[in-house]
Motif scaffolding. Structure first.
Motif, PDB file in Angstrom:
ATOM      1  N   ARG A   8       0.460  -1.090   0.046  1.00  0.00           N
ATOM      2  CA  ARG A   8      -0.208   0.489  -0.606  1.00  0.00           C
ATOM      3  C   ARG A   8       0.988   1.012   0.121  1.00  0.00           C
ATOM      4  NH1 ARG A   8      -3.891  -3.208   3.512  1.00  0.00           N
ATOM      5  NH2 ARG A   8      -2.703  -2.204   5.907  1.00  0.00           N
ATOM      6  N   ALA A   9       1.685   1.169   0.855  1.00  0.00           N
ATOM      7  CA  ALA A   9       3.072   2.332   0.668  1.00  0.00           C
ATOM      8  C   ALA A   9       3.911   2.319  -0.516  1.00  0.00           C
ATOM      9  CB  ALA A   9       3.697   2.015   1.790  1.00  0.00           C
ATOM     10  N   ARG A  10       4.088   1.876  -1.375  1.00  0.00           N
ATOM     11  CA  ARG A  10       4.724   1.661  -2.559  1.00  0.00           C
ATOM     12  C   ARG A  10       3.195   2.424  -3.625  1.00  0.00           C
ATOM     13  NH1 ARG A  10       5.873  -2.995  -2.657  1.00  0.00           N
ATOM     14  NH2 ARG A  10       7.881  -3.184  -0.949  1.00  0.00           N
ATOM     15  N   ARG A  11       2.183   1.732  -3.201  1.00  0.00           N
ATOM     16  CA  ARG A  11       1.272   1.923  -4.515  1.00  0.00           C
ATOM     17  C   ARG A  11       1.420   3.740  -4.410  1.00  0.00           C
ATOM     18  NH1 ARG A  11      -1.023  -2.617  -3.812  1.00  0.00           N
ATOM     19  NH2 ARG A  11      -2.705  -2.271  -2.043  1.00  0.00           N
ATOM     20  N   ALA A  12       1.102   4.087  -2.800  1.00  0.00           N
ATOM     21  CA  ALA A  12       0.966   5.231  -2.233  1.00  0.00           C
ATOM     22  C   ALA A  12       2.130   6.529  -3.093  1.00  0.00           C
ATOM     23  CB  ALA A  12       0.842   5.988  -0.719  1.00  0.00           C
TER      24      ALA A  12
END
Length: 207
Positions: free
Chosen positions: A38-42
């Motif tokens: 999720r952090a990578r996508r964000a």
């Protein structure tokens, strides 16, 4: 036998506890993996957004430079349309500030659990700082262009008033607007206008 039973019960309890720990550990690792994803996508989304902001500011700066060059190359160009263009530039530039602030807040609040994500986060914050600096620089360009065009607008208004004085003196008599002779006289009128004395006293005639 009782002792063996007790040992077996302890062993079973230990195995159950160990099994529960493995299940918890696997679930925690899956959770961490999902959070990193999720952090990578964000971060990817934030990176794309700040790149668009930088591109938009660069486009605004290019438009301002084109307007300035236009009036440098053609001192007689009418400033009215370009003043309207500056208003659009100003509105576009103002809209970038909201997006920059939003990206900055979202990036700061993002929890990055490994060094790679933290490095990407720092890169985005550096891009945010670059966008803020580019915006400030473009604001200076905008203010300079606006000041120059407002001065040109005032001068153009004075020129049109000067033309009306000449028209009253029949300087444009017997010539049709848009004709070569009319354009020749208009050029002559502008030359006279540009040669006015500093006190702004209008000459009696442009002939």
């Amino acid at each position: 036998m009782a002792e063996i039973g007790a040992i077996l019960r302890v062993a079973a309890a230990g195995a159950a506890a160990l099994g529960a720990w493995f299940i918890y550990d696997r679930a925690q690792k899956e959770k961490d993996k999902e959070e990193r994803a999720r952090a990578r996508r964000a971060l990817q989304n934030l990176s794309t957004r700040i790149s668009r902001v930088l591109q938009k500011i660069a486009e605004i700066s290019t438009r301002l430079q084109e307007i300035s060059r236009k009036h440098e190359n053609d001192p007689d160009a009418a400033p009215i349309a370009d003043i309207d263009a500056l208003i659009f530039c100003q509105n576009d530039l103002s809209s970038t500030q909201f997006e920059i602030s939003k990206i900055q807040t979202e990036t700061q609040n993002l929890n990055c659990s490994d060094s790679q994500l933290e490095t990407k986060k720092r890169e985005i914050m550096a891009s945010v700082a670059a966008a803020q600096e580019a915006k400030r620089s473009t604001e200076v360009e905008l203010a300079t262009a606006k000041q120059a065009l407002v001065a040109r607008k005032k001068a153009e208004e004075k020129f049109l008033a000067f033309v009306e004085i000449l028209r009253a003196k029949k300087f444009f008599e017997n010539v049709e607007p848009g004709s070569p002779e009319y354009e020749t006289r208009m050029q002559k009128a502008r030359q006279k206008f540009n040669q006015r004395p500093p006190n702004g006293v209008q000459p009696a005639s442009a002939s």
